[in-house]
Design an enzyme around this catalytic site. Structure first.
Site, PDB file in Angstrom:
ATOM      1  N   ARG A  49      98.834 -46.305  54.853  1.00 18.66           N
ATOM      2  CA  ARG A  49      98.282 -45.178  55.646  1.00 18.66           C
ATOM      3  C   ARG A  49      96.968 -44.135  55.404  1.00 18.66           C
ATOM      4  NH1 ARG A  49     102.138 -41.793  60.197  1.00 18.66           N
ATOM      5  NH2 ARG A  49     103.097 -44.207  60.882  1.00 18.66           N
TER       6      ARG A  49
ATOM      7  N   ARG B 264     102.944 -39.714  53.078  1.00 20.58           N
ATOM      8  CA  ARG B 264     103.955 -40.616  53.231  1.00 20.58           C
ATOM      9  C   ARG B 264     104.229 -41.890  54.124  1.00 20.58           C
ATOM     10  NH1 ARG B 264     106.531 -40.239  59.290  1.00 20.58           N
ATOM     11  NH2 ARG B 264     104.288 -39.911  60.082  1.00 20.58           N
TER      12      ARG B 264
ATOM     13  N   HIS C  81      97.667 -35.916  62.136  1.00 23.72           N
ATOM     14  CA  HIS C  81      99.161 -36.126  62.201  1.00 23.72           C
ATOM     15  C   HIS C  81     100.830 -35.865  61.235  1.00 23.72           C
ATOM     16  CE1 HIS C  81     102.440 -39.163  64.341  1.00 23.72           C
ATOM     17  NE2 HIS C  81     102.494 -39.571  62.783  1.00 23.72           N
TER      18      HIS C  81
ATOM     19  N   GLU D 230     106.348 -51.092  60.036  1.00 19.64           N
ATOM     20  CA  GLU D 230     104.835 -50.774  59.578  1.00 19.64           C
ATOM     21  C   GLU D 230     104.046 -50.404  58.886  1.00 19.64           C
ATOM     22  OE1 GLU D 230     105.690 -46.651  62.103  1.00 19.64           O
ATOM     23  OE2 GLU D 230     107.003 -47.010  63.333  1.00 19.64           O
TER      24      GLU D 230
ATOM     25  N   HIS E 135      96.137 -40.343  61.090  1.00 20.36           N
ATOM     26  CA  HIS E 135      97.501 -41.058  61.174  1.00 20.36           C
ATOM     27  C   HIS E 135      95.999 -42.286  61.985  1.00 20.36           C
ATOM     28  CE1 HIS E 135      99.116 -44.468  63.331  1.00 20.36           C
ATOM     29  NE2 HIS E 135     100.240 -44.137  63.448  1.00 20.36           N
TER      30      HIS E 135
HETATM   31  P1  FAD Z   1     109.362 -30.908  65.288  1.00 22.07           P
HETATM   32  O1  FAD Z   1     109.852 -32.023  65.754  1.00 22.07           O
HETATM   33  O2  FAD Z   1     108.184 -30.190  65.290  1.00 22.07           O
HETATM   34  O3  FAD Z   1     110.416 -29.267  65.538  1.00 22.07           O
HETATM   35  C1  FAD Z   1     109.800 -27.769  65.389  1.00 22.07           C
HETATM   36  C2  FAD Z   1     110.212 -26.713  66.516  1.00 22.07           C
HETATM   37  O4  FAD Z   1     110.216 -25.799  65.974  1.00 22.07           O
HETATM   38  C3  FAD Z   1     109.856 -26.830  68.166  1.00 22.07           C
HETATM   39  O5  FAD Z   1     111.375 -26.125  68.184  1.00 22.07           O
HETATM   40  C4  FAD Z   1     109.713 -25.363  68.224  1.00 22.07           C
HETATM   41  O6  FAD Z   1     108.959 -25.360  68.796  1.00 22.07           O
HETATM   42  C5  FAD Z   1     110.046 -24.643  66.907  1.00 22.07           C
HETATM   43  N1  FAD Z   1     109.304 -23.852  66.750  1.00 22.07           N
HETATM   44  C6  FAD Z   1     108.168 -24.297  65.957  1.00 22.07           C
HETATM   45  N2  FAD Z   1     107.055 -22.872  64.995  1.00 22.07           N
HETATM   46  C7  FAD Z   1     108.239 -21.983  66.121  1.00 22.07           C
HETATM   47  C8  FAD Z   1     108.031 -20.406  66.318  1.00 22.07           C
HETATM   48  N3  FAD Z   1     107.056 -19.526  65.193  1.00 22.07           N
HETATM   49  N4  FAD Z   1     109.373 -19.457  66.653  1.00 22.07           N
HETATM   50  C9  FAD Z   1     110.230 -20.661  67.480  1.00 22.07           C
HETATM   51  N5  FAD Z   1     110.619 -22.012  67.129  1.00 22.07           N
HETATM   52  C10 FAD Z   1     109.470 -22.744  66.629  1.00 22.07           C
HETATM   53  N6  FAD Z   1     107.628 -40.057  62.053  1.00 22.07           N
HETATM   54  C11 FAD Z   1     109.018 -41.232  62.066  1.00 22.07           C
HETATM   55  O7  FAD Z   1     109.703 -40.180  61.036  1.00 22.07           O
HETATM   56  N7  FAD Z   1     108.586 -42.086  63.204  1.00 22.07           N
HETATM   57  C12 FAD Z   1     107.779 -42.162  63.953  1.00 22.07           C
HETATM   58  O8  FAD Z   1     107.714 -42.732  64.847  1.00 22.07           O
HETATM   59  C13 FAD Z   1     106.589 -41.092  63.945  1.00 22.07           C
HETATM   60  N8  FAD Z   1     106.236 -41.194  64.929  1.00 22.07           N
HETATM   61  C14 FAD Z   1     105.378 -39.769  64.878  1.00 22.07           C
HETATM   62  C15 FAD Z   1     104.880 -39.863  66.364  1.00 22.07           C
HETATM   63  C16 FAD Z   1     103.914 -38.360  66.866  1.00 22.07           C
HETATM   64  C17 FAD Z   1     103.186 -38.531  67.747  1.00 22.07           C
HETATM   65  C18 FAD Z   1     103.832 -37.353  65.985  1.00 22.07           C
HETATM   66  C19 FAD Z   1     103.084 -36.338  66.521  1.00 22.07           C
HETATM   67  C20 FAD Z   1     105.017 -37.237  64.823  1.00 22.07           C
HETATM   68  C21 FAD Z   1     105.639 -38.194  64.694  1.00 22.07           C
HETATM   69  N9  FAD Z   1     106.315 -38.324  63.408  1.00 22.07           N
HETATM   70  C22 FAD Z   1     107.085 -39.717  63.444  1.00 22.07           C
HETATM   71  C23 FAD Z   1     106.622 -37.675  62.806  1.00 22.07           C
HETATM   72  C24 FAD Z   1     108.115 -36.613  63.246  1.00 22.07           C
HETATM   73  O9  FAD Z   1     107.726 -36.617  64.939  1.00 22.07           O
HETATM   74  C25 FAD Z   1     107.960 -35.797  62.712  1.00 22.07           C
HETATM   75  O10 FAD Z   1     107.692 -35.492  61.541  1.00 22.07           O
HETATM   76  C26 FAD Z   1     109.261 -35.169  63.051  1.00 22.07           C
HETATM   77  O11 FAD Z   1     109.852 -35.190  64.312  1.00 22.07           O
HETATM   78  C27 FAD Z   1     109.018 -33.460  62.409  1.00 22.07           C
HETATM   79  O12 FAD Z   1     110.737 -32.864  63.124  1.00 22.07           O
HETATM   80  P2  FAD Z   1     110.627 -31.344  63.115  1.00 22.07           P
HETATM   81  O13 FAD Z   1     112.462 -31.033  62.731  1.00 22.07           O
HETATM   82  O14 FAD Z   1     111.004 -30.957  61.582  1.00 22.07           O
HETATM   83  O15 FAD Z   1     109.903 -30.462  63.829  1.00 22.07           O
HETATM   84  C1  SIN Z   2     103.481 -44.735  64.591  1.00 23.34           C
HETATM   85  O1  SIN Z   2     104.502 -44.809  65.536  1.00 23.34           O
HETATM   86  O2  SIN Z   2     102.481 -45.213  64.389  1.00 23.34           O
HETATM   87  C2  SIN Z   2     104.487 -42.997  64.159  1.00 23.34           C
HETATM   88  C3  SIN Z   2     105.513 -43.450  62.952  1.00 23.34           C
HETATM   89  C4  SIN Z   2     105.087 -42.635  62.298  1.00 23.34           C
HETATM   90  O3  SIN Z   2     104.375 -41.241  61.815  1.00 23.34           O
HETATM   91  O4  SIN Z   2     105.870 -42.455  61.003  1.00 23.34           O
END
Ligand code: FAD
Ligand code: SIN
Length: 534
Positions: free
Chosen positions: A293, A389, A354, A117, A245
């Site tokens: 990005r 990032r 994003h 990427e 993004h």
């Molecule tokens: P999340 O996975 O967002 O989980 C948050 C949790 O907190 C959820 O369960 C939610 O319900 C809970 N929550 C929030 N507020 C509250 C509240 N007030 N009370 C109770 N529960 C709450 N990153 C990569 O490294 N590689 C990728 O390929 C990639 N692709 C992506 C594609 C998309 C479309 C998106 C949106 C993001 C992508 N990212 C990627 C970024 C990555 O997915 C996220 O940064 C990462 O998954 C965040 O994980 P997390 O566990 O911190 O939070």
């Molecule tokens: C993507 O698949 O382009 C998202 C990857 C990322 O947010 O790290």
């Protein structure tokens, strides 16, 4: 009142990984995972591209991954955090595989098919088709079920962290020993507010993309954890660095969330073009479509503005159809559902909010500035990402810091007791809202303000205007909050306003352009090297 050893707020990659590890190491302790909707819904679930980790030591090395991360971060990465994540990353990914996560293998080979990427100098991204996050979320939810001491609370919305403030003491940003005793939580089914008393509380509540009109983030991404910490007077850092993004799918019908066209598609050979077919990225960076990005998103934004176009185009027409479908079935099917054949037509793309690089400031073990409160995953700011990032470093960061948080909690929890005397939530004087439109319209206004004035390109005048508009929304919403029964919608509006304020304030403070923060008033980097701390 519930008494819990470790309260985890969030069920994405960060929350579940650390809850599983904690439950495994401490079978005598009670771990609770709160999630504000269903346990399957998170940003994690939508991750497409994959997890970056040094895997093939014949061609790749820690040094290269470190150099790529530092380069993307544009001078603001914390070098220790980068070292930690890159070097501990492969072990954490192996654990994920041992827990049942599937990653694609190369054709006719036992080796993993490593993707590329933007900003990566080597192929080092493990993926499961274009559904990597879905696969990780599935495997973690499955694994979590096997621990009797790990309990899920779905549809439980954390409203506020409990600190000395709730014992009647004056707590300010200068108070040195703020302590967290758990959280007040809204049971969205009964609409009652319950007290979750905890020895340790961990925020794993994800990002805040919903503060913008166009975002790849699902509805849950309203920055609740960061906003709760700010209200509890904890430290927040680097909020000006919002990652857009470059390639969300342009859909005139405007979808929320916007559908992502993974950067891995460009890693696979797709090329960014103007709608008439002319390539343009060579004007901005020698790495062209695979530049980091911040550079690609700004280039697309600039071309759209200069040419008065609603989108730019992603050309996949030269790629092999069978191979493309094997790697990106979801993207292919989504395009086809909108009448776009990626093998014949250009895919129309636009930048979308994003990821937020800033968040709750933590040390190398995920400890926040508030005692007994940890943060992990996107809601935290470890220093790994600096001003921008590197793609696919986020899932990795969540995995690595989950282990570190559990290490630290394991050392400390035996010396922590539950706090006595915490009062129940006081809802006197509030009544059910008469007009929900007051909340929904304010959310729309907020997104407009942030997208128009605090987007990819900023200026001092735009930021000042954003402040003034946000202040009006803030006052109206606080008034509503004092008099209205608590609902998830009202709490989210309040949290989004706090996030918007923090982004705008940090952006106004940074008198330079760096990484994801670009302002026309200070277009160059200067010696403003401090990160913005609140
Ligand atoms: P999340 O996975 O967002 O989980 C948050 C949790 O907190 C959820 O369960 C939610 O319900 C809970 N929550 C929030 N507020 C509250 C509240 N007030 N009370 C109770 N529960 C709450 N990153 C990569 O490294 N590689 C990728 O390929 C990639 N692709 C992506 C594609 C998309 C479309 C998106 C949106 C993001 C992508 N990212 C990627 C970024 C990555 O997915 C996220 O940064 C990462 O998954 C965040 O994980 P997390 O566990 O911190 O939070
Ligand atoms: C993507 O698949 O382009 C998202 C990857 C990322 O947010 O790290």
């Amino acid at each position: 009142m519930k008494k819990i050893d470790v309260l985890v707020i969030g069920s994405g990659v960060a929350g579940l990984t650390l809850a599983i590890k904690m439950a495994e190491r401490h079978p005598d302790q009670k771990i609770c995972v709160l999630t504000k909707t269903s346990k399957e819904e998170s940003n994690t679930r939508y991750a497409q591209g994959g997890v970056a980790a040094v895997w093939n030591f014949d061609t790749d090395s820690y040094q290269k991954h470190i150099a790529d991360t530092l380069d993307a971060g544009d001078g603001l990465c914390d070098k220790q955090a980068v070292d930690i994540v890159v070097k501990e990353g492969p072990t954490r990914v192996k654990e994920l595989i041992d827990w049942g996560t599937r990653f694609d293998k190369a054709k006719n080979a036992e080796k993993y098919d490593l993707g590329k990427e933007g900003g990566h100098s080597e192929n080092r991204i493990l993926h499961y088709k274009d559904l990597t996050g879905w696969e990780i979320q599935r495997a973690l939810n499955e694994k979590a079920k096997s621990y009797p001491n790990l309990e899920y609370y779905d549809y439980y919305f954390a409203i506020d962290l409990i600190t000395q403030h709730h014992l009647g003491r004056n707590v300010t940003r200068l108070t040195p020993d703020i302590k967290c005793y758990g959280a007040y939580v809204l049971n969205t089914e009964t609409r009652g507010i319950e007290t979750f008393l905890a020895k340790i509380t961990v925020l794993a509540s994800g990002g805040a993309g919903q503060v913008y009109k166009t975002t790849t983030n699902p509805d849950i991404a309203t920055g609740d954890g960061m906003a709760m910490t700010y209200r509890a007077k904890g430290r927040i850092e680097n909020m000006e660095f919002v990652q857009f993004h470059p390639t969300s799918l342009f859909n005139p019908a405007i979808e929320n969330p916007a559908f992502l066209v993974s950067e891995a598609v460009r890693g696979f050979g797709a090329i960014l073009r103007m709608p008439d077919g002319t390539e343009f990225m060579q004007k901005y960076d020698p790495r062209k479509s695979l530049a980091p990005r911040d550079i690609v998103a700004r280039a697309i934004d600039n071309e759209m503005k200069m040419q008065g176009k609603d989108f730019m185009s992603l050309d996949c027409t030269h790629l092999d159809k069978e191979d493309f479908y094997a790697h990106f079935p979801t993207i292919y099917d989504k395009c086809k559902s909108l009448g776009i054949d990626p093998m014949k037509d250009y895919i129309p793309v636009v930048p979308a909010a994003h990821y937020i690089c800033g968040g709750v400031k933590v040390d190398e073990y995920g400890q926040t500035s508030i005692q007994n409160l940890y943060a992990c995953g996107e809601c935290s700011c470890t220093g790994l990402h600096g001003a921008n990032r590197l793609a696919s470093n986020s899932l990795l960061e969540g995995l690595v810091y989950a282990e570190r948080v559990v290490d630290d909690i394991s050392l400390r929890i035996k010396n922590i007791d539950y706090q006595e005397g915490i009062p129940d939530w006081d809802a006197t004087g509030t009544t059910d809202p008469k007009e929900l439109v007051l909340i929904t319209q304010s959310v729309k206004e907020l997104k407009e303000i942030m997208s128009s004035y605090v987007g990819i390109v900023r200026s001092s005048v735009r930021l000042k205007r954003a402040f003034e508009r946000l202040h009006i929304l803030y006052e109206e919403t606080e008034q509503l909050y004092m008099t209205t029964t608590i609902s998830p919608q009202l709490c989210e509006l309040r949290n989004l306003i706090t996030i918007a304020y923090m982004i705008t304030r940090s952006a106004a403070t940074r008198k330079e352009s760096r990484g994801l923060h670009y302002t026309t008033d200070y277009p160059d980097k200067n010696d403003f090297l401090e990160s913005t701390l609140m």
